[in-house]
Structures are given as structure tokens and as C-alpha cells.
Design an enzyme around this catalytic site. Structure first.
Site, PDB file in Angstrom:
ATOM      1  N   ARG A 237       5.363  -8.602  17.477  1.00 26.79           N
ATOM      2  CA  ARG A 237       6.061  -7.426  16.938  1.00 26.79           C
ATOM      3  C   ARG A 237       5.323  -6.167  17.393  1.00 26.79           C
ATOM      4  O   ARG A 237       4.162  -5.951  17.048  1.00 26.79           O
ATOM      5  CB  ARG A 237       6.082  -7.502  15.413  1.00 26.79           C
TER       6      ARG A 237
ATOM      7  N   ASP B 109       0.918   4.958   1.894  1.00 27.74           N
ATOM      8  CA  ASP B 109       0.338   5.606   3.078  1.00 27.74           C
ATOM      9  C   ASP B 109      -0.544   6.798   2.721  1.00 27.74           C
ATOM     10  O   ASP B 109      -1.610   6.991   3.301  1.00 27.74           O
ATOM     11  CB  ASP B 109       1.450   6.053   4.031  1.00 27.74           C
TER      12      ASP B 109
ATOM     13  N   HIS C 142       0.823  -1.206   0.000  1.00 27.93           N
ATOM     14  CA  HIS C 142       0.000   0.000   0.000  1.00 27.93           C
ATOM     15  C   HIS C 142       0.859   1.259   0.000  1.00 27.93           C
ATOM     16  O   HIS C 142       2.072   1.212   0.202  1.00 27.93           O
ATOM     17  CB  HIS C 142      -0.934   0.017   1.217  1.00 27.93           C
TER      18      HIS C 142
ATOM     19  N   HIS D 185       5.003   0.017  -0.131  1.00 26.02           N
ATOM     20  CA  HIS D 185       5.598  -0.915   0.831  1.00 26.02           C
ATOM     21  C   HIS D 185       4.577  -1.885   1.419  1.00 26.02           C
ATOM     22  O   HIS D 185       3.371  -1.747   1.205  1.00 26.02           O
ATOM     23  CB  HIS D 185       6.258  -0.140   1.975  1.00 26.02           C
TER      24      HIS D 185
END
Length: 295
Positions: free
Chosen positions: A279, A213, A211, A269
């Protein structure tokens, strides 16, 4: 002649439903084929790209600073041109391990875990936004500030820690992109994320899709991520991947590492699926448009 007109009228009445059905069926088949073909192309594309991966920032190295200049996308230029003092000297991505201390990261992680204990997605991705109160819970989002047990959960010191770290990151972004820090505004959403290997239960859990941002969040001009754990130690998978023309470049999360980049299509990214462990990260976004500022 009148009979021909009558027959034509009858045909004209009968044809649309028949034609519409045929078009509808053909359209359904056509788009079904497109979806299948597109899916196959995406699989082939990313599979082939996975064979050409460069580690841009390794977890085992400590970086004072490492950057890569990329060509700004035209859409990004067209919009950010309106903000002279916020305009970047160049579009790029930059990684540093020098902005936030280990102690500050430990404090942030404690804050995040305090909040996440009252929520948690049924799938593998949860978020906690302390500005809006949004917290993943099951299949939905709840407001953490409306839970009776959280009334005194976060202290004034917790909010001060967050405030200081966001200011540090803002000045780092301003420095490395050549923007005036007084013209950079914190924007929404700015949030903690908790990613696990649990199977997704809805679309919000599928964090691994490529996608842009700026296309996902209208207000974003600069994106930054602060990692609260170590790749390969606290979790496996979960690398941040920039998709470039010839090969992909990865950032391996490292405790205290800050990654920052312009939010346009030049920095397309995705995040790899986490395969084990948890995470944690903090996304901090900035806008040049004051109307989208949050405090």
C-alpha cells in the site's frame, strides 16, 4: 515518655522502607491490572465496533466529492481560533477522486519506488520524506541525500511534480474547508508511506494504532492523504478507518483518491493492517502557523 519517643523514632526509621516496598508492590500490581483491563477493554471496544462499519468511500466508486461534517473538538477550536483566515467553516472529512490525474499518480509512484529501493524497514512500514531526506532502513532512519548512489536519483522534474501536486491538494483543502489558501502552509512531516504485511520489528512499524494527528504532530491543522494504489487490487487490508461514536467509517484507498480532514480529535482514526500486497500513499499536511512552514 522518653522511651515512647525513642520507640516512635525507631518505628519512624523502620516504617518508610517497609511501607515503600508495600506501596511499590501494590502500585506495580495495580498498574499491571490496569494495563490488562485496558487492553481487554480496547479489544472488546474495537471488536464490537468492527461489527458496525460503514463504507464511507468505496474503491469501486468514483467520487466528485463526498463529505461528512463532524463536531470540532474543543482543543482544536481553542488553538485554531488564533488563525482567523485559516479557520475552517466546519470540521469535517472530505473525499474526492478529482484532484490528481492518473498520470500524476503514476509519476509519484515512480518517485516513491526510486527512493524506497535504497531503504525499507525490517517491519511492515516504511516512510520516505523528501523534505528532510528521512528514509526507513532496517531498524532506523537514514538520510537518503547522504547516500552516494542517490546523488542524481531525483530530477528537477520529480520535485516539480511533487510541488504541483501539493499545491493542488492545498487549494482543494482551502476550498472545501473555507480557509484562505495563502494562510495554509505545508508542514512537516509530509511523506510517502509503504505498508506491507511483514511483521513489525519496532514501534514505528505498528501503524494500526488509533490516534489523533494533532496530538502526534503538533503543527498539523489539516491532514490529507493521496492514495497511489487500489484497495483490493494492489493490496488487501489497509483501509483508513474513522472511529465514531456509534460505528466506524472506512475509506477504501483508490488510485488518485484524496482524503482530507481537520486534524483534531474529531477525526480519531487508524489504518487497518495490510494483509497482502503493498500500500503506497502520500501524506500531505498543512498548518495555519507560519513558523512550522516547510518549502
Amino acid at each position: 515518655m522518653s522511651e515512647i519517643r525513642k520507640r516512635n523514632k525507631e518505628v519512624a526509621i523502620e516504617k518508610p522502607s517497609v511501607i515503600d516496598n508495600k506501596i511499590e508492590n501494590k502500585t506495580t500490581i495495580f498498574f499491571s491490572r490496569i494495563v490488562v483491563i485496558s487492553s481487554l477493554l480496547i479489544v472488546v471496544y474495537f471488536s464490537s465496533k468492527d461489527e458496525k462499519v460503514i463504507t464511507f468511500a468505496s474503491q469501486t466508486e468514483t467520487l466528485i466529492g463526498k463529505g461528512l461534517v463532524v463536531e470540532c473538538s474543543q482543543d482544536y477550536i481553542n488553538e485554531i481560533n488564533k488563525y482567523d483566515e485559516c479557520y475552517p467553516k466546519e470540521c469535517k472529512r472530505f473525499v474526492t477522486d478529482q484532484v490528481v490525474s492518473a498520470r500524476e499518480v503514476d509519476n509519484l509512484l515512480k518517485i516513491a519506488k526510486k527512493g524506497f529501493q535504497f531503504g525499507g524497514s525490517d517491519g511492515g512500514a516504511s516512510i520516505l520524506d523528501l523534505h528532510s531526506g528521512a528514509l526507513s532502513k532496517g531498524q532506523h532512519f537514514i538520510n537518503i541525500y547522504k547516500i552516494e548512489a542517490t546523488k542524481y536519483l531525483f530530477s528537477e522534474n520529480d520535485y516539480n511534480i511533487l510541488r504541483v501536486i501539493k499545491e493542488k491538494i492545498k487549494y482543494a483543502v482551502a476550498q472545501h474547508f473555507g480557509a484562505d489558501p495563502n494562510k495554509l502552509y505545508l508542514t512537516s512531516p509530509t511523506f510517502f508511506s509503504e505498508l506491507t504485511s511483514r511483521k513489525p520489528s519496532n514501534i514505528h512499524d505498528e501503524y494500526w494504532h488509533p490516534h489523533v494527528d494533532k496530538e502526534t504532530y503538533r503543527s498539523f491543522h489539516y491532514t490529507s492523504l493521496l492514495y497511489l494504489g487500489d484497495y483490493g487490487v494492489d493490496f488487501k487490508g489497509g483501509r483508513f478507518v474513522f472511529i465514531d461514536e456509534k460505528f466506524n467509517r472506512t475509506i477504501e484507498p483508490k488510485k488518485g483518491r484524496v482524503s482530507m480532514f481537520t486534524s483534531g480529535r474529531e477525526n480519531f482514526h487508524y489504518v487497518e493492517k495490510v494483509t497482502s500486497g503493498v500500500r503506497y500513499a502520500l501524506t500531505v499536511a498543512f498548518t495555519c502557523d507560519k513558523q512550522f512552514e516547510i518549502n
